[in-house]
Structure formats: structure tokens, C-alpha cells
Design a protein around this motif. Structure first.
Motif, PDB file in Angstrom:
ATOM      1  N   GLU A   1       4.791  -7.955  58.608  1.00  0.00           N
ATOM      2  CA  GLU A   1       5.534  -7.022  59.469  1.00  0.00           C
ATOM      3  C   GLU A   1       6.412  -7.760  60.472  1.00  0.00           C
ATOM      4  O   GLU A   1       7.456  -7.252  60.861  1.00  0.00           O
ATOM      5  CB  GLU A   1       4.559  -6.110  60.224  1.00  0.00           C
ATOM      6  CG  GLU A   1       3.854  -5.115  59.334  1.00  0.00           C
ATOM      7  CD  GLU A   1       2.733  -4.376  60.050  1.00  0.00           C
ATOM      8  OE1 GLU A   1       2.541  -4.566  61.272  1.00  0.00           O
ATOM      9  OE2 GLU A   1       2.025  -3.612  59.366  1.00  0.00           O
ATOM     10  N   GLN A   2       5.992  -8.953  60.890  1.00  0.00           N
ATOM     11  CA  GLN A   2       6.722  -9.715  61.904  1.00  0.00           C
ATOM     12  C   GLN A   2       7.669 -10.749  61.301  1.00  0.00           C
ATOM     13  O   GLN A   2       8.318 -11.497  62.028  1.00  0.00           O
ATOM     14  CB  GLN A   2       5.722 -10.419  62.829  1.00  0.00           C
ATOM     15  CG  GLN A   2       4.842  -9.445  63.574  1.00  0.00           C
ATOM     16  CD  GLN A   2       3.675 -10.120  64.270  1.00  0.00           C
ATOM     17  OE1 GLN A   2       3.475 -11.323  64.159  1.00  0.00           O
ATOM     18  NE2 GLN A   2       2.896  -9.328  64.980  1.00  0.00           N
TER      19      GLN A   2
ATOM     20  N   PRO B   1      10.812 -12.608  59.727  1.00  0.00           N
ATOM     21  CA  PRO B   1      12.271 -12.445  59.842  1.00  0.00           C
ATOM     22  C   PRO B   1      12.889 -12.109  58.488  1.00  0.00           C
ATOM     23  O   PRO B   1      12.254 -12.244  57.453  1.00  0.00           O
ATOM     24  CB  PRO B   1      12.729 -13.828  60.326  1.00  0.00           C
ATOM     25  CG  PRO B   1      11.672 -14.762  59.858  1.00  0.00           C
ATOM     26  CD  PRO B   1      10.379 -13.981  59.862  1.00  0.00           C
ATOM     27  N   GLU B   2      14.135 -11.705  58.514  1.00  0.00           N
ATOM     28  CA  GLU B   2      14.884 -11.406  57.292  1.00  0.00           C
ATOM     29  C   GLU B   2      14.933 -12.654  56.413  1.00  0.00           C
ATOM     30  O   GLU B   2      15.118 -13.771  56.890  1.00  0.00           O
ATOM     31  CB  GLU B   2      16.312 -10.972  57.660  1.00  0.00           C
ATOM     32  CG  GLU B   2      17.122 -10.460  56.502  1.00  0.00           C
ATOM     33  CD  GLU B   2      16.632  -9.116  55.983  1.00  0.00           C
ATOM     34  OE1 GLU B   2      16.807  -8.871  54.779  1.00  0.00           O
ATOM     35  OE2 GLU B   2      16.067  -8.331  56.759  1.00  0.00           O
ATOM     36  N   ILE B   3      14.750 -12.467  55.112  1.00  0.00           N
ATOM     37  CA  ILE B   3      14.748 -13.588  54.157  1.00  0.00           C
ATOM     38  C   ILE B   3      16.156 -13.770  53.588  1.00  0.00           C
ATOM     39  O   ILE B   3      16.824 -12.801  53.231  1.00  0.00           O
ATOM     40  CB  ILE B   3      13.779 -13.293  52.985  1.00  0.00           C
ATOM     41  CG1 ILE B   3      12.366 -13.127  53.509  1.00  0.00           C
ATOM     42  CG2 ILE B   3      13.866 -14.361  51.928  1.00  0.00           C
ATOM     43  CD1 ILE B   3      11.614 -14.391  53.740  1.00  0.00           C
ATOM     44  N   ASP B   4      16.575 -15.022  53.485  1.00  0.00           N
ATOM     45  CA  ASP B   4      17.859 -15.347  52.875  1.00  0.00           C
ATOM     46  C   ASP B   4      17.677 -15.374  51.359  1.00  0.00           C
ATOM     47  O   ASP B   4      16.868 -16.133  50.838  1.00  0.00           O
ATOM     48  CB  ASP B   4      18.320 -16.711  53.377  1.00  0.00           C
ATOM     49  CG  ASP B   4      19.628 -17.147  52.734  1.00  0.00           C
ATOM     50  OD1 ASP B   4      20.333 -16.300  52.142  1.00  0.00           O
ATOM     51  OD2 ASP B   4      19.945 -18.346  52.830  1.00  0.00           O
ATOM     52  N   HIS B   5      18.437 -14.546  50.660  1.00  0.00           N
ATOM     53  CA  HIS B   5      18.319 -14.468  49.200  1.00  0.00           C
ATOM     54  C   HIS B   5      19.272 -15.425  48.488  1.00  0.00           C
ATOM     55  O   HIS B   5      19.375 -15.397  47.279  1.00  0.00           O
ATOM     56  CB  HIS B   5      18.567 -13.029  48.725  1.00  0.00           C
ATOM     57  CG  HIS B   5      17.478 -12.103  49.143  1.00  0.00           C
ATOM     58  ND1 HIS B   5      16.335 -11.928  48.422  1.00  0.00           N
ATOM     59  CD2 HIS B   5      17.344 -11.329  50.254  1.00  0.00           C
ATOM     60  CE1 HIS B   5      15.538 -11.072  49.030  1.00  0.00           C
ATOM     61  NE2 HIS B   5      16.130 -10.702  50.146  1.00  0.00           N
TER      62      HIS B   5
END
Length: 178
Positions: free
Chosen positions: A39-40, A42-46
Motif C-alpha cells: 500500500e505504501q 511508490p509508483e513502479i517504472d515499467h
């Protein structure tokens, strides 16, 4: 008498459907500490190097370096060991019999988990053993898998999983199930 017979028939139909195990949620396979960490996160770089590969490539479902620790987690929930469950998910075929039926596959929680980056953590991948085999026409077709879940660390060229399931029944999810 007709009314009594009709009642038994209707009750029997309801019990046949009710005879299935309740659905196990994928989050039940993950300790609470991992759920909070997700839940905590960060956004993942795809746009990682893996993004150009597919699930059939060696290591295609394994996590790349540099992700938050929860994405590598093999932590399991001890109460789930040897539990009879019904889990819904999507197949990633590994082995098939002579008739082309999948007898060994990973079950993943969402469609495309096998080709999008990053893949789910190992405690969100389940190796399914189903000697009877199931015909898989499309990896985007959701399945219900019923059987005995085991805490079992599995590692192969494609992926790492924290659970394995000896399936007694595998079937396609029907619209009426939803």
C-alpha cells in the motif's frame, strides 16, 4: 407433494453450487506486513530492461533488481499451509501432456501479470499441479482452481513462487460466477 418435491429440487440446486469452497482472496496469501508495504509502495517504472521480454523468456517472471523489498517477498501465511482453497486467477502454462492440456502452470492474480513489468511477488504466484490437465485456449481466460495449497518455495527458469497447489479441480470462470 409437488410443492415438497419442487422445494427439494431447488434446494438441491442451491446446495450443489454452495458445495464449492468460498473464494480465497490473493491478499490472504500475503502477511499483513507485506500488504501494508504494498500500500505504501511508490509508483513502479515499467520501462525496465525486462519490459522488452515476455513471460516465456528465461527469468521472465522474476523480479529485477532495485524494486522495493516487498516485490521479492517469499513471506507466507502459515495458516494457509495444507488448506483446501478455491483461488481465481490467470494461467501461465509451463508443461502440457500429449493432448496439449496444461498439467503444470503458474496461477497469477491479474491478467497480463506474466508479461507486464514488474510481475507479482513470489507470495502472489502459485505453482499449480494438475495431472488431469486443462485445455488453455487463452492465458487471459480466468480460471477457478480448487485444491490443497502448500507453502512451498518453487524456483525455475521462469519465476519464483512461495506456494504450490495440488489441484483437484480446474475450470474456466463463467459469467454466472460473477
Amino acid at each position: 407433494m409437488r410443492r415438497l418435491l419442487l422445494t427439494f429440487v431447488l434446494l438441491g440446486c442451491g446446495l450443489a453450487h454452495a458445495g464449492e469452497l468460498p473464494e480465497t482472496d490473493w491478499l490472504e496469501l500475503m502477511p499483513k506486513s507485506d500488504q501494508k508495504a504494498l500500500e505504501q509502495m511508490p509508483e513502479i517504472d515499467h520501462n525496465s530492461p525486462e519490459a522488452n521480454g515476455t513471460f516465456t523468456d528465461k527469468g521472465g517472471l522474476k523480479q529485477s533488481k532495485g524494486l522495493p523489498a516487498v516485490m521479492y517477498s517469499t513471506k507466507t501465511v502459515p495458516a494457509m499451509n495444507d488448506k483446501q482453497i478455491r483461488l481465481g486467477g490467470y494461467p501461465v502454462p509451463l508443461e502440457a501432456d500429449a493432448k496439449g492440456r496444461s498439467t503444470l502452470f503458474f496461477l497469477v492474480p491479474y491478467p497480463g501479470a506474466c508479461i507486464h513489468v514488474p510481475p507479482p511477488p513470489p507470495n502472489q504466484l502459485v505453482l499449480v499441479r494438475f495431472p488431469k490437465g486443462v485445455k488453455l485456449d487463452d492465458i487471459y481466460t480466468p480460471l477457478w482452481v480448487t485444491g490443497t495449497l502448500k507453502i512451498e518455495k518453487v524456483s525455475n527458469d521462469l519465476a519464483d513462487a512461495a506456494y504450490a497447489l495440488d489441484a483437484a479441480k480446474v475450470r474456466v470462470v463463467q459469467e454466472s460466477d460473477l
